[in-house]
Design a protein around this motif. Structure first.
Motif: not given
Length: 212
Positions: A33, A40, A53, A56, A58, A100, A103-104
């Motif tokens: 997360t 990332i 994914v 979230g 990206i 991100s 929140e991913a």
């Protein structure tokens, strides 16, 4: 710990991965997360896994020597990063940045599984091929916008595309975020947005753009 329902997020043409593949995803993928704004993947980083994914959004972009950004595309839930697939399979370093937006949750698939599943699971093969095709078309689209469209046309297209992808006319975007994505300045974007508002095309709010 990821749940089996999360793996059903990855769909192709309305279908889902085979049960056996979903089970292997649960077994081998590392679920991470990321907080909003967290990096990332960096340029020059060794890529050992493919990014899927599940939650979230990206942002994928190139970073110039002067620190400037060239926006490429967004990854939404159910999508994979084509460049991470390629780099992981060839054991190369990343040429792009991934950040991100919100929140991913990312499923990291080991590179050895990427090739194995291509031969083993038809839905994975189609998923990877479709991912390459979609990203190639999207990059051509971005190139066309930069080469043949004026900035105000690019801005209008950008906002419409954001609305389609998010399925909402309320876009939580700052003028600086839009400027970064369009490789422009905040002042220029603010001026163009104001003109669009005066023409009745949108309504501006605090860190928000509402399309009419």
């Amino acid at each position: 710990m990821a749940t089996s329902s999360s793996s059903e997020t990855f769909q192709i043409g309305g279908g889902v991965f085979e049960t056996a593949l979903r089970e292997e995803l649960l077994k081998f993928a590392l679920v991470k997360t990321f907080k909003p704004g967290e990096i990332i993947m960096r340029s020059g980083q060794n890529v050992r896994a493919t990014m899927l994914v599940s939650k979230g959004r990206i942002k994928i972009f190139r970073e110039g020597e002067d620190g400037g950004e060239f926006f490429m595309y967004y990854l939404n839930p159910g999508e994979a990063c084509a460049l991470s697939i390629m780099c992981a399979a060839r054991q190369e370093t990343s040429k792009v940045m991934a950040q991100s937006v919100e929140e991913a949750e990312i499923w990291m698939v080991p590179f050895e599984k990427v090739s194995e599943w291509m031969a083993k699971y038809p839905t994975w093969y189609r998923f990877v091929v479709e991912t390459y095709r979609h990203r190639f078309e999207e990059l051509l689209e971005t190139l066309d916008q930069v080469a043949f469209r004026s900035l105000d046309e690019r801005l209008e297209y950008y906002l419409e595309k954001q609305s389609r992808e998010l399925q909402s006319k309320d876009l939580m975007l700052t003028h600086q975020q839009i400027a970064d994505d369009l490789n422009s300045s905040r002042e220029v974007i603010s001026r163009l947005l104001k003109k669009m508002e005066q023409r009745g095309m949108l309504k501006l709010g605090r860190n928000q753009v509402h399309l009419q």
